[in-house]
Design a protein around this motif. Structure first.
Motif, PDB file in Angstrom:
ATOM      1  N   ARG A 115      90.689 -10.837  51.946  1.00 13.13           N
ATOM      2  CA  ARG A 115      90.189  -9.785  52.816  1.00 13.13           C
ATOM      3  C   ARG A 115      91.048  -9.658  54.075  1.00 13.13           C
ATOM      4  O   ARG A 115      91.423  -8.562  54.488  1.00 13.13           O
ATOM      5  N   THR A 116      91.390 -10.785  54.651  1.00 18.45           N
ATOM      6  CA  THR A 116      92.226 -10.767  55.857  1.00 18.45           C
ATOM      7  C   THR A 116      93.557 -10.083  55.582  1.00 18.45           C
ATOM      8  O   THR A 116      94.003  -9.221  56.346  1.00 18.45           O
ATOM      9  N   SER A 117      94.200 -10.456  54.467  1.00 13.75           N
ATOM     10  CA  SER A 117      95.529  -9.897  54.240  1.00 13.75           C
ATOM     11  C   SER A 117      95.456  -8.419  53.843  1.00 13.75           C
ATOM     12  O   SER A 117      96.330  -7.630  54.207  1.00 13.75           O
ATOM     13  N   VAL A 118      94.411  -8.023  53.111  1.00 14.58           N
ATOM     14  CA  VAL A 118      94.265  -6.600  52.754  1.00 14.58           C
ATOM     15  C   VAL A 118      94.084  -5.760  54.023  1.00 14.58           C
ATOM     16  O   VAL A 118      94.746  -4.733  54.209  1.00 14.58           O
ATOM     17  N   LEU A 119      93.198  -6.225  54.915  1.00 17.05           N
ATOM     18  CA  LEU A 119      92.955  -5.468  56.138  1.00 17.05           C
ATOM     19  C   LEU A 119      94.210  -5.400  57.001  1.00 17.05           C
ATOM     20  O   LEU A 119      94.535  -4.362  57.581  1.00 17.05           O
ATOM     21  N   GLU A 120      94.925  -6.499  57.039  1.00 17.76           N
ATOM     22  CA  GLU A 120      96.153  -6.559  57.830  1.00 17.76           C
ATOM     23  C   GLU A 120      97.193  -5.564  57.296  1.00 17.76           C
ATOM     24  O   GLU A 120      97.790  -4.803  58.046  1.00 17.76           O
ATOM     25  N   SER A 121      97.391  -5.565  55.976  1.00 19.65           N
ATOM     26  CA  SER A 121      98.372  -4.638  55.387  1.00 19.65           C
ATOM     27  C   SER A 121      97.947  -3.194  55.570  1.00 19.65           C
ATOM     28  O   SER A 121      98.784  -2.328  55.826  1.00 19.65           O
ATOM     29  N   ALA A 122      96.663  -2.938  55.378  1.00 23.25           N
ATOM     30  CA  ALA A 122      96.165  -1.569  55.534  1.00 23.25           C
ATOM     31  C   ALA A 122      96.397  -1.112  56.972  1.00 23.25           C
ATOM     32  O   ALA A 122      96.861   0.001  57.215  1.00 23.25           O
ATOM     33  N   ARG A 123      96.121  -2.002  57.916  1.00 21.20           N
ATOM     34  CA  ARG A 123      96.300  -1.658  59.318  1.00 21.20           C
ATOM     35  C   ARG A 123      97.784  -1.362  59.600  1.00 21.20           C
ATOM     36  O   ARG A 123      98.133  -0.376  60.238  1.00 21.20           O
ATOM     37  N   GLN A 124      98.622  -2.235  59.057  1.00 21.21           N
ATOM     38  CA  GLN A 124     100.060  -2.084  59.266  1.00 21.21           C
ATOM     39  C   GLN A 124     100.571  -0.735  58.725  1.00 21.21           C
ATOM     40  O   GLN A 124     101.417  -0.091  59.332  1.00 21.21           O
ATOM     41  N   MET A 125     100.051  -0.319  57.583  1.00 21.80           N
ATOM     42  CA  MET A 125     100.481   0.948  56.983  1.00 21.80           C
ATOM     43  C   MET A 125      99.628   2.120  57.460  1.00 21.80           C
ATOM     44  O   MET A 125      99.745   3.219  56.941  1.00 21.80           O
ATOM     45  N   ARG A 126      98.746   1.854  58.447  1.00 14.57           N
ATOM     46  CA  ARG A 126      97.872   2.895  58.987  1.00 14.57           C
ATOM     47  C   ARG A 126      97.048   3.568  57.892  1.00 14.57           C
ATOM     48  O   ARG A 126      96.929   4.792  57.848  1.00 14.57           O
ATOM     49  N   VAL A 127      96.548   2.748  56.990  1.00 15.35           N
ATOM     50  CA  VAL A 127      95.568   3.235  56.012  1.00 15.35           C
ATOM     51  C   VAL A 127      94.207   3.001  56.667  1.00 15.35           C
ATOM     52  O   VAL A 127      93.852   1.854  56.959  1.00 15.35           O
ATOM     53  N   ASP A 128      93.492   4.093  56.923  1.00 12.09           N
ATOM     54  CA  ASP A 128      92.208   4.001  57.615  1.00 12.09           C
ATOM     55  C   ASP A 128      91.245   3.102  56.851  1.00 12.09           C
ATOM     56  O   ASP A 128      91.105   3.226  55.633  1.00 12.09           O
ATOM     57  N   GLU A 129      90.579   2.202  57.576  1.00 12.37           N
ATOM     58  CA  GLU A 129      89.676   1.246  56.928  1.00 12.37           C
ATOM     59  C   GLU A 129      88.576   1.965  56.133  1.00 12.37           C
ATOM     60  O   GLU A 129      88.122   1.469  55.107  1.00 12.37           O
ATOM     61  N   GLN A 130      88.195   3.150  56.618  1.00 14.62           N
ATOM     62  CA  GLN A 130      87.151   3.905  55.922  1.00 14.62           C
ATOM     63  C   GLN A 130      87.586   4.389  54.534  1.00 14.62           C
ATOM     64  O   GLN A 130      86.756   4.759  53.713  1.00 14.62           O
ATOM     65  N   LEU A 131      88.910   4.393  54.300  1.00 19.57           N
ATOM     66  CA  LEU A 131      89.387   4.835  52.983  1.00 19.57           C
ATOM     67  C   LEU A 131      89.286   3.719  51.941  1.00 19.57           C
ATOM     68  O   LEU A 131      89.347   3.984  50.735  1.00 19.57           O
ATOM     69  N   LEU A 132      89.133   2.491  52.390  1.00 18.90           N
ATOM     70  CA  LEU A 132      89.257   1.356  51.463  1.00 18.90           C
ATOM     71  C   LEU A 132      88.283   1.392  50.282  1.00 18.90           C
ATOM     72  O   LEU A 132      88.669   1.017  49.179  1.00 18.90           O
ATOM     73  N   PRO A 133      87.027   1.844  50.478  1.00 15.64           N
ATOM     74  CA  PRO A 133      86.130   1.897  49.311  1.00 15.64           C
ATOM     75  C   PRO A 133      86.408   3.084  48.382  1.00 15.64           C
ATOM     76  O   PRO A 133      85.854   3.146  47.291  1.00 15.64           O
ATOM     77  N   HIS A 134      87.262   4.010  48.804  1.00 19.16           N
ATOM     78  CA  HIS A 134      87.510   5.204  47.991  1.00 19.16           C
ATOM     79  C   HIS A 134      88.488   4.934  46.854  1.00 19.16           C
ATOM     80  O   HIS A 134      89.089   3.869  46.780  1.00 19.16           O
ATOM     81  N   PHE A 135      88.651   5.982  46.009  1.00 16.39           N
ATOM     82  CA  PHE A 135      89.540   5.837  44.850  1.00 16.39           C
ATOM     83  C   PHE A 135      90.810   6.661  45.062  1.00 16.39           C
ATOM     84  O   PHE A 135      90.789   7.643  45.806  1.00 16.39           O
ATOM     85  N   PRO A 136      91.895   6.285  44.390  1.00 19.18           N
ATOM     86  CA  PRO A 136      93.174   6.981  44.602  1.00 19.18           C
ATOM     87  C   PRO A 136      93.068   8.499  44.487  1.00 19.18           C
ATOM     88  O   PRO A 136      93.687   9.219  45.266  1.00 19.18           O
ATOM     89  N   ARG A 137      92.272   8.996  43.519  1.00 19.67           N
ATOM     90  CA  ARG A 137      92.210  10.462  43.329  1.00 19.67           C
ATOM     91  C   ARG A 137      91.634  11.179  44.541  1.00 19.67           C
ATOM     92  O   ARG A 137      91.819  12.385  44.694  1.00 19.67           O
ATOM     93  N   GLU A 138      90.957  10.453  45.409  1.00 18.89           N
ATOM     94  CA  GLU A 138      90.348  11.087  46.593  1.00 18.89           C
ATOM     95  C   GLU A 138      91.331  11.169  47.765  1.00 18.89           C
ATOM     96  O   GLU A 138      90.995  11.691  48.819  1.00 18.89           O
ATOM     97  N   LEU A 139      92.533  10.604  47.592  1.00 21.88           N
ATOM     98  CA  LEU A 139      93.499  10.539  48.690  1.00 21.88           C
ATOM     99  C   LEU A 139      94.585  11.595  48.534  1.00 21.88           C
ATOM    100  O   LEU A 139      94.897  12.011  47.412  1.00 21.88           O
TER     101      LEU A 139
END
Ligand code: ADP
Ligand code: MG
Length: 349
Positions: A115-139
């Motif tokens: 969890r720590t590393s996923v959040l860290e990478s997402a933050r680094q790539m500016r992937v909004d945390e709210q997107l994490l539960p979504h699916f690729p087709r929604e992006l």
């Protein structure tokens, strides 16, 4: 992070009975933490090169070294590489979170550490945390590429391989992610091979750039070196926009004389058949110019304009301050001190 070395890599495919030489004696050295951009036209072997480094394809000859370790026999998952392709293949049935967590999970680290590393990478790539539960087709396409990058970076790979990761995006997003990639690189310091067919992208992202053609590396250098001192006419035309204009001719008695039309002094050049190259910024419209032609088209790019001048000599692209009209007769003056001279076979003199 690792230093990456490729020595004499060759790879041949078969198309029916005909061989396709995808890579020919490719040798290069990427320093730890360096970004090397690899650029060349479609089909020149860029993807094959990345696949060989990743372990997704086997070379017929040569070696791949990460630091001092030969990795040629190692499967992809044991090489410590992260890769992103042009059309990011996110797992469609997994959430964004699970997509990024895929690599760490395979390594059986604790759920908390994942969890720590996923959040860290997402933050680094500016992937909004709210997107994490979504699916690729929604992006959107841009968001998907950010996720693909986060997924590649999350395991802190020794080598990051990026295969045209921006080319499926529209111009605005491409530029945005390009700047982002530069920032990511500074932040992670990952040793990176960045592949593109777009020379401006390569010059912008690569500290050094390798220009490929037909499975070979034609030249490796800093962007400025490729631009100012191209090793051959291929690099001269591939790097820089608009492409350099080339004229065949002969050098004799200290003058270059084009086969069709004009001549200029070249101090100290050896006599013989030659090719002279001029960039659009090395020529200008001038009433007393030595070359005469007709403006075929004018390209007004806002900040600068180019006139395409046709004549006996072929076509010359001229950077212009005041835009002439198409069809206008003009004279062009060359700056002989800026000429790039090549042998008849295209090698730099
Ligand atoms: P690039 O990424 O620069 O467009 P590639 O590495 O994909 O180039 O391809 C290099 C050459 O190898 C091309 O001529 C391509 O058609 C050929 N090639 C690539 N993969 C295969 C394959 N799996 N089988 C046969 N030929 C291939
Ligand atoms: Mg490719």
């Amino acid at each position: 992070m690792a230093r990456l070395r490729l020595a004499d890599i060759s790879k041949t495919y078969r198309r029916g009975t005909a061989p396709v030489f995808a890579l020919r004696d490719v040798t290069l050295d990427v320093a730890e933490g360096e970004t090397l951009a690899i650029v060349g036209p479609s089909g020149c072997g860029k993807t094959t090169l990345l696949r060989v480094v990743a372990g997704l394809a086997r070379s017929d000859a040569g070696s791949v070294l990460f630091d001092d370790d030969e990795v040629g026999e190692l499967p992809p998952e044991r090489r410590g590489v992260g890769f992103v392709f042009q059309h990011s293949a996110l797992y469609p049935h997994m959430s964004i979170y699970e997509n990024i967590a895929f690599g760490p999970r395979a390594r059986r680290v604790s759920a908390a550490a994942i969890r720590t590393s996923v959040l860290e990478s997402a933050r680094q790539m500016r992937v909004d945390e709210q997107l994490l539960p979504h699916f690729p087709r929604e992006l959107s396409g841009g968001q998907r590429q950010r996720v693909a990058l986060a997924r590649a970076l999350v395991t802190q790979p020794a080598v990051l391989l990026l295969d045209e990761p921006l080319s499926a995006l529209d111009a605005q997003l491409r530029l945005e992610l390009r700047l982002e990639l530069a920032r990511i690189h500074d932040a992670t310091g990952a040793t990176t091979l960045f592949v593109t067919h777009d020379q401006s992208e390569a010059l912008s992202l690569g500290r050094r750039v390798a220009v490929m053609r037909d499975g070979r590396i034609e030249q490796i250098g800093k962007p400025r070196e490729l631009y100012d001192a191209p090793a051959n006419t291929f690099v001269a035309r591939f790097v820089g926009a608009p492409p350099m204009a080339l004229f065949e001719g002969t050098i004799a008695d200290g003058r270059f004389t084009a086969s069709r039309g004009f001549s200029f002094a070249v101090a100290g050049a050896a006599p013989g058949a030659a090719i002279a190259g001029f960039r659009a910024s090395d020529v200008r419209l001038a009433a007393d110019g030595e070359i005469r032609g007709v403006v075929r088209a004018v390209e007004d790019l806002g900040a600068e304009s180019y006139a395409y001048v046709d004549g006996d000599f072929g076509t010359l692209v001229v950077r212009v301050a005041q835009t002439p009209q198409a069809g206008e007769r003009v004279a062009v003056q060359l700056d002989p001190t800026r000429a790039k001279l090549f042998d008849a076979d295209g090698k730099r003199r």
